[in-house]
Design an enzyme around this catalytic site. Structure first.
Site, PDB file in Angstrom:
ATOM      1  N   PHE A 155     -43.046  52.551   6.109  1.00 13.22           N
ATOM      2  CA  PHE A 155     -41.958  52.318   5.037  1.00 13.22           C
ATOM      3  C   PHE A 155     -41.975  50.799   4.611  1.00 13.22           C
ATOM      4  CE2 PHE A 155     -38.378  51.691   2.752  1.00 13.22           C
ATOM      5  CZ  PHE A 155     -38.093  52.681   1.826  1.00 13.22           C
TER       6      PHE A 155
ATOM      7  N   LYS B 173     -33.712  42.198   3.209  1.00 14.88           N
ATOM      8  CA  LYS B 173     -32.555  42.662   3.712  1.00 14.88           C
ATOM      9  C   LYS B 173     -31.642  41.609   4.345  1.00 14.88           C
ATOM     10  CE  LYS B 173     -33.888  47.498   4.079  1.00 14.88           C
ATOM     11  NZ  LYS B 173     -35.296  48.164   4.395  1.00 14.88           N
TER      12      LYS B 173
ATOM     13  N   ASP C 115     -44.411  43.329   7.840  1.00 14.67           N
ATOM     14  CA  ASP C 115     -43.526  43.591   7.210  1.00 14.67           C
ATOM     15  C   ASP C 115     -42.269  43.540   8.082  1.00 14.67           C
ATOM     16  OD1 ASP C 115     -41.293  44.615   5.566  1.00 14.67           O
ATOM     17  OD2 ASP C 115     -42.365  46.235   4.970  1.00 14.67           O
TER      18      ASP C 115
END
Ligand SMILES: *Cc1c(COP(=O)(O)O)cnc(C)c1O
Length: 403
Positions: A137, A251, A222
């Site tokens: 993702f 985030k 990531d």
């Protein structure tokens, strides 16, 4: 006012929220519009690692908001440079390119990798390939969902860009096999978050790093979700003692208050960008930079990585003591825990709905995994309270398979 109905009537139906209307947050707690308090064990997919409305970050936000906010990158500010210097020091990378959301930072990484492939590695124009993993993702743009193995993420959104390949996750031999002279980069999550807190075999990332080095391929991690203390180290790649060629953060970098993301890399990679190549109106603005710097400082000062490691270990151990046939596995690192549910008994969403009733917010990822990822500022007492709630919920799940 029926807020659920309002969102459903006027908002696109691209999410399926749990039926709760939140109006206030503080630390690990949020409150709904009826005054009920919940322990937040979702932390906005780890964006709220510092807890809701962290006082120090709110102070920085208010001070900076009164001083200077958005001027664009057409000018220098007194906030961006210090922020970039700090994050480079902390990550051991040479240079950083600030964006806002995770997907934008991933796109930035893809562009950097392709341009590096063409201009530095010497791949023929428009031939650069990027390898990603099954179950990845990396966000929701067209190029990014083009790399996804999840049919729903792609259905109806094609055609997708070329040059994006996929290999099984956790299989370093598959990486070596997939690399060609045109491979520019391997993009990987050290632990797959959205796929269900998937932890690869020990040594996987280290092996991948060696393979990438051998074939002059960039290793790009990531860490949008796993980074900044979530897994019990500041960065999950540190479990494997490697240093990636490129790193993507987001985030938690926004301190639970603003969207702040970043692509970081060594000079040789970042220097492929020249003025006009790439940009973002809001990326690296003074407000985001002030908040981002405060977020990093708070994560380090409050030793949140160490706290995540310690409390996460305890939390997982206690969860493993819950003996229920619906629980297939408890897995994760630090306060980044997935409970795999046997779908013969119930769905992960059933569990999340029952947890909601007793005052704990979580969210299923896919149909079979309950994600537990509280703010890293959580205390041992608050973990104990959450465990009591989780135990209560499992006593309500029938221990026999429904016919
Ligand atoms: C959430 C996430 C992204 C995308 O971030 P957005 O801010 O939602 O665009 C990218 N990579 C990983 C690993 C993520 O968990």
């Amino acid at each position: 006012m029926d807020y659920v109905k309002l969102e459903q009537q006027y908002g696109a139906h691209n999410y399926k929220p749990l039926p709760v209307v939140l109006v206030k947050g503080e630390g690990v707690y949020v409150w709904d519009n009826r005054g009920k308090r919940y322990i937040d064990m979702m932390s906005a997919y780890s964006a709220v690692s510092l807890g809701h409305s962290h006082p120090k970050i709110v102070d920085v936000l208010i001070e900076q908001a009164k001083t200077l906010n958005i001027v664009s990158r057409a000018y220098y500010t007194d906030k961006l440079g210090p922020f970039l210097k700090r994050i480079c020091e902390v990550t051991g990378q040479d240079m950083a390119l600030p964006m806002n959301t995770g997907a934008e930072a991933v796109e930035t990484a893809l562009k950097a990798a392709r341009k590096w492939g063409h201009k530095v590695k010497g791949i023929a124009d428009n031939k650069a390939e990027i390898i990603a993993c099954e179950g990845n993702f990396h966000g929701r743009t067209i190029a990014i969902v083009g790399m996804s193995s999840e049919p729903q993420y792609k259905d109806g959104f094609g055609p997708f860009p070329e040059g994006l390949k996929r290999i099984p996750y956790g299989d370093a031999a598959a990486l070596e096999k997939a690399i060609t002279p045109n491979t520019a980069a391997f993009l990987v999550e050290p632990i797959q978050g959205e796929a269900g807190i998937n932890v690869p075999p020990v040594g996987y990332l280290k092996h991948c790093a060696e393979i990438c080095k051998k074939h002059n391929v960039l290793l790009i991690c990531d860490e949008v979700q796993t980074g900044l203390g979530r897994t019990g180290k500041l960065f999950a790649y540190q479990y494997e003692n490697i240093q990636p060629d490129g790193l993507i953060l987001g985030k938690a970098l926004g301190g639970g208050i603003l969207p702040v993301s970043m692509f970081l890399a060594k000079k040789e990679v970042m220097n492929v960008f020249t003025p006009g190549d790439h940009g973002s109106t809001f990326g690296g603005n003074a407000l985001s930079s002030a908040v981002g710097l405060a977020a990093i400082d708070a994560i380090l000062e409050e030793k949140l990585s160490e706290r995540s490691a310690e409390l996460g270990h305890h939390f997982a151990e206690e969860l493993r003591k819950i003996k229920h046939p619906a629980i297939v596995e408890i897995r994760g690192f630090g306060l980044f825990i997935g409970i795999e549910i046997n779908p013969d008994y119930c769905t992960a969403r059933d569990i999340c709905l029952k947890l909601l009733e007793v005052g704990l917010l979580s969210k299923e990822t896919h149909d079979t995994v309950v994600r537990l990822a509280p703010p890293l500022v959580i205390t041992k007492e608050q973990i104990e309270a959450a465990l009591t709630m989780i135990r209560t919920v499992f006593t309500k799940i029938p221990a026999t398979v429904s016919a």
